[in-house]
Design a protein around this motif. Sequence first.
Motif, mmCIF file in Angstrom:
data_model
loop_
_atom_site.group_PDB
_atom_site.id
_atom_site.type_symbol
_atom_site.label_atom_id
_atom_site.label_comp_id
_atom_site.label_asym_id
_atom_site.label_seq_id
_atom_site.Cartn_x
_atom_site.Cartn_y
_atom_site.Cartn_z
ATOM 1 N N LEU A 117 19.612 23.026 27.883
ATOM 2 C CA LEU A 117 18.913 22.735 26.764
ATOM 3 C C LEU A 117 19.473 22.518 25.588
ATOM 4 O O LEU A 117 18.695 22.444 24.446
ATOM 5 C CB LEU A 117 17.879 24.044 26.735
ATOM 6 N N SER A 118 20.927 22.853 25.475
ATOM 7 C CA SER A 118 21.684 22.344 24.438
ATOM 8 C C SER A 118 21.976 21.035 24.523
ATOM 9 O O SER A 118 21.106 20.043 24.724
ATOM 10 C CB SER A 118 22.883 23.102 24.566
ATOM 11 N N GLY A 154 14.792 36.649 24.041
ATOM 12 C CA GLY A 154 13.560 35.772 23.677
ATOM 13 C C GLY A 154 13.844 34.885 22.480
ATOM 14 O O GLY A 154 13.185 33.631 22.572
ATOM 15 N N VAL A 155 14.640 35.258 21.743
ATOM 16 C CA VAL A 155 14.728 34.276 20.508
ATOM 17 C C VAL A 155 15.471 33.059 21.054
ATOM 18 O O VAL A 155 15.220 31.806 20.440
ATOM 19 C CB VAL A 155 15.657 34.790 19.092
ATOM 20 N N LEU A 156 16.719 33.147 22.049
ATOM 21 C CA LEU A 156 17.254 31.929 22.417
ATOM 22 C C LEU A 156 16.051 31.094 23.558
ATOM 23 O O LEU A 156 16.192 30.114 23.525
ATOM 24 C CB LEU A 156 18.378 32.285 23.435
ATOM 25 N N ALA A 157 15.347 31.854 24.072
ATOM 26 C CA ALA A 157 14.162 31.181 25.154
ATOM 27 C C ALA A 157 13.204 30.464 24.115
ATOM 28 O O ALA A 157 12.868 29.250 24.417
ATOM 29 C CB ALA A 157 13.394 32.236 25.815
ATOM 30 N N ALA A 158 12.820 30.805 22.903
ATOM 31 C CA ALA A 158 12.087 30.047 21.855
ATOM 32 C C ALA A 158 12.587 28.846 21.596
ATOM 33 O O ALA A 158 11.966 27.953 21.576
ATOM 34 C CB ALA A 158 11.642 31.100 20.778
ATOM 35 N N ALA A 159 13.939 29.032 21.355
ATOM 36 C CA ALA A 159 14.641 27.901 20.831
ATOM 37 C C ALA A 159 14.538 26.676 21.884
ATOM 38 O O ALA A 159 14.510 25.309 21.964
ATOM 39 C CB ALA A 159 16.048 27.977 20.436
ATOM 40 N N GLY A 160 14.705 27.375 23.276
ATOM 41 C CA GLY A 160 14.684 26.372 24.561
ATOM 42 C C GLY A 160 13.419 25.719 24.546
ATOM 43 O O GLY A 160 13.325 24.343 25.001
ATOM 44 N N LEU A 161 12.385 26.292 24.152
ATOM 45 C CA LEU A 161 10.891 25.789 24.260
ATOM 46 C C LEU A 161 10.693 24.697 23.348
ATOM 47 O O LEU A 161 10.165 23.767 23.317
ATOM 48 C CB LEU A 161 9.911 26.850 23.993
ATOM 49 N N VAL A 162 11.276 25.032 22.052
ATOM 50 C CA VAL A 162 11.196 23.858 20.873
ATOM 51 C C VAL A 162 12.272 22.519 21.488
ATOM 52 O O VAL A 162 11.481 21.375 21.132
ATOM 53 C CB VAL A 162 12.006 24.312 19.743
#
Length: 250
Positions: A117-118, A154-162
Amino acid sequence: MLGSELGTAAWLAGGMPDALPHDGGPGRPLASTVRAKAGGAGPYFALRTALLSLENTHNFAGGAVIGADEWSDLVAAGRDCGLKVHLDGARLWNAAVALDVPIASLTAGADTVQVCLSKGLGAPVGSMLVSDSARIHEARRVRKMLGGGVRQGGVLAAAGLVALDRIGDLAEDHANASTLASGLRERGWEVLEPETNIVLATVPDPASTVAELAELGIAAVTVAGKVRFVTHRDVDAADISEALERLRRT
């Protein structure tokens, strides 16, 4: 992978990688080559091939893409030889956008798929393994053995969804890579036409060229004896124009 992962396959998995030639095009072997190299059982002291590992897009081949039909042929060849099939799909999103096909058409038949995702999608981290439930269960065990795992992620997962909502933006990266390649050729560079977001340039001394580019504020690295430029969401069309202008003034 063979030259950039510290011999991990041998160290951790007890495997002996054998690189296949790119006789099917940049970054990919022919299905017939897979069958020939996998071979039969052989004598008792011969290696037993168990895995076919493919990469899409192929980093060291300049972001080269494996199309859906070629992918299907390669998977079928692996299956015919009794091999498991793994896809290194860190840049698989780029391949799907470049070909304008569903990402599932580029993964069908694989036992395991790794995506990221990066890279071009721009999340801060986020490599993921995709497989069936049994393999994912075992992968979690191995990850724990290797010290992996993220707490409060969770904050990293949120970035992945974006990031997943912005897959279509990769087309801009591909266009910027093509513009960069064209501009470099106009300035006398020997540059392959990019299929996605990686531009490879052939120069006499890649390390010195990368150092000279750094002095101009242009980031690049050496890869496979060439200079590699990568376009991504932090580089826009104006940045490409500025980089080419700086090169023009040298």
